[in-house]
Design an enzyme around this catalytic site. Sequence first.
Site, mmCIF file in Angstrom:
data_model
loop_
_atom_site.group_PDB
_atom_site.id
_atom_site.type_symbol
_atom_site.label_atom_id
_atom_site.label_comp_id
_atom_site.label_asym_id
_atom_site.label_seq_id
_atom_site.Cartn_x
_atom_site.Cartn_y
_atom_site.Cartn_z
ATOM 1 N N LYS A 1 86.166 80.269 64.371
ATOM 2 C CA LYS A 1 84.963 79.570 64.857
ATOM 3 C C LYS A 1 85.362 78.461 65.824
ATOM 4 O O LYS A 1 84.766 78.303 66.893
ATOM 5 C CB LYS A 1 84.166 79.002 63.668
ATOM 6 C CG LYS A 1 83.495 80.113 62.847
ATOM 7 C CD LYS A 1 82.897 79.646 61.526
ATOM 8 C CE LYS A 1 82.354 80.846 60.745
ATOM 9 N NZ LYS A 1 81.836 80.523 59.415
ATOM 10 N N ASP B 1 73.824 77.229 60.451
ATOM 11 C CA ASP B 1 74.133 78.348 59.561
ATOM 12 C C ASP B 1 72.858 78.960 58.965
ATOM 13 O O ASP B 1 72.889 80.046 58.389
ATOM 14 C CB ASP B 1 74.995 77.838 58.393
ATOM 15 C CG ASP B 1 76.379 78.439 58.388
ATOM 16 O OD1 ASP B 1 76.540 79.564 58.886
ATOM 17 O OD2 ASP B 1 77.295 77.783 57.866
ATOM 18 N N GLN C 1 81.851 75.319 55.683
ATOM 19 C CA GLN C 1 82.327 76.647 55.299
ATOM 20 C C GLN C 1 82.199 76.837 53.786
ATOM 21 O O GLN C 1 82.576 75.967 53.004
ATOM 22 C CB GLN C 1 83.790 76.829 55.758
ATOM 23 C CG GLN C 1 84.338 78.232 55.583
ATOM 24 C CD GLN C 1 83.634 79.284 56.453
ATOM 25 O OE1 GLN C 1 83.117 78.980 57.519
ATOM 26 N NE2 GLN C 1 83.604 80.508 55.988
HETATM 27 N N1 GUN Z 1 81.301 81.949 54.105
HETATM 28 C C1 GUN Z 1 81.142 83.267 54.304
HETATM 29 N N2 GUN Z 1 80.272 83.503 55.315
HETATM 30 C C2 GUN Z 1 79.879 82.291 55.760
HETATM 31 C C3 GUN Z 1 79.002 81.870 56.788
HETATM 32 O O1 GUN Z 1 78.368 82.666 57.508
HETATM 33 N N3 GUN Z 1 78.867 80.534 56.926
HETATM 34 C C4 GUN Z 1 79.528 79.633 56.137
HETATM 35 N N4 GUN Z 1 79.305 78.342 56.334
HETATM 36 N N5 GUN Z 1 80.338 79.994 55.175
HETATM 37 C C5 GUN Z 1 80.517 81.313 54.986
#
Ligand code: GUN
Length: 303
Positions: free
Chosen positions: A57, A124, A101
């Site tokens: 990311k 998100d 995350q």
């Molecule tokens: N963990 C697994 N998928 C995601 C996601 O799309 N966003 C976040 N913040 N954590 C995750």
Amino acid sequence: MKPKKTAKIIDGKKISAAILADLRRDIAMLRDKGVTPGLAVVLAGADPASEVYVKAKRRTCAEIGVESFSHDLPENCTEKRLLKLIDKLNGDSRVHGILVQLPLPRHISEKRVLEAILPEKDVDGFHPVNVGRLLNGEECFASCTPAGCQALLQRSGYDPAGKHVVIVGRSNIVGKPLAALLIQKAAGANATVTICHSRTRNIGKFTREADILVAAMGVPEFIKPRMVRKGAIVIDVGVNRIPDQTRKSGTRLVGDVAFAGVAKKARAITPVPGGVGPMTIAMLMSNTVKAACRASGNASKRT
Ligand code: GUN
């Protein structure tokens, strides 16, 4: 004997690259107006998979001109410290989006943390305000993996309108929001949706009915060829690392779909890796640019 036809591979890398190219233009337009989109990426702990995702990311932010603000906290950091950080990021005008995350260390409440993020910075799409707006078909941030699945379908010419979409998996991150997206009366939606889960009896009965089958339950290669209708479109959201002694690393990545066999039955299928994964990041970037447009009063081309 005629060779067996195999499915078209839906290339998430290529489609996400096209989305990122569009975003670069939007970002240049914002920069001309003195705005640089900013994304805070928060990682608590050292989960190896999370570290890989977060790195990807942050790398994508750098590639397209989004400023990323990295906050790495130790596994034993307190919930209070994390909430204090979110409070600070909520008030920082350079930060248009905040991503925490998941999963969080076990002693931290995911719910309290996600609810602390301002809905207008929740790129998100996990805050209950955005989840509720998504369900109501209102303007919102849709969560990135479901939005990525929808964009994959649209951009590869498989419009879900009128189709029976069967989603296996009912998580808050994928299954539930994807169903909410695809049932809307909106472009790229208008599907009939069934959700299956671990308590569904005779899952194969449902999956064989699917025009579009989405596997999102986190069980390696769970979807076998006998569970798929001939000519179906198969979207594999799973990312599972399994032992493989033939590899130098001793492991390999597989999805929730038994790819080789299912590819012989499906009309089109996403690979793992290189399918849904890159789309999740593209959608995160898209949401961040949208947040920056909104915060700065510029018209957003993103929906
Ligand atoms: N963990 C697994 N998928 C995601 C996601 O799309 N966003 C976040 N913040 N954590 C995750």
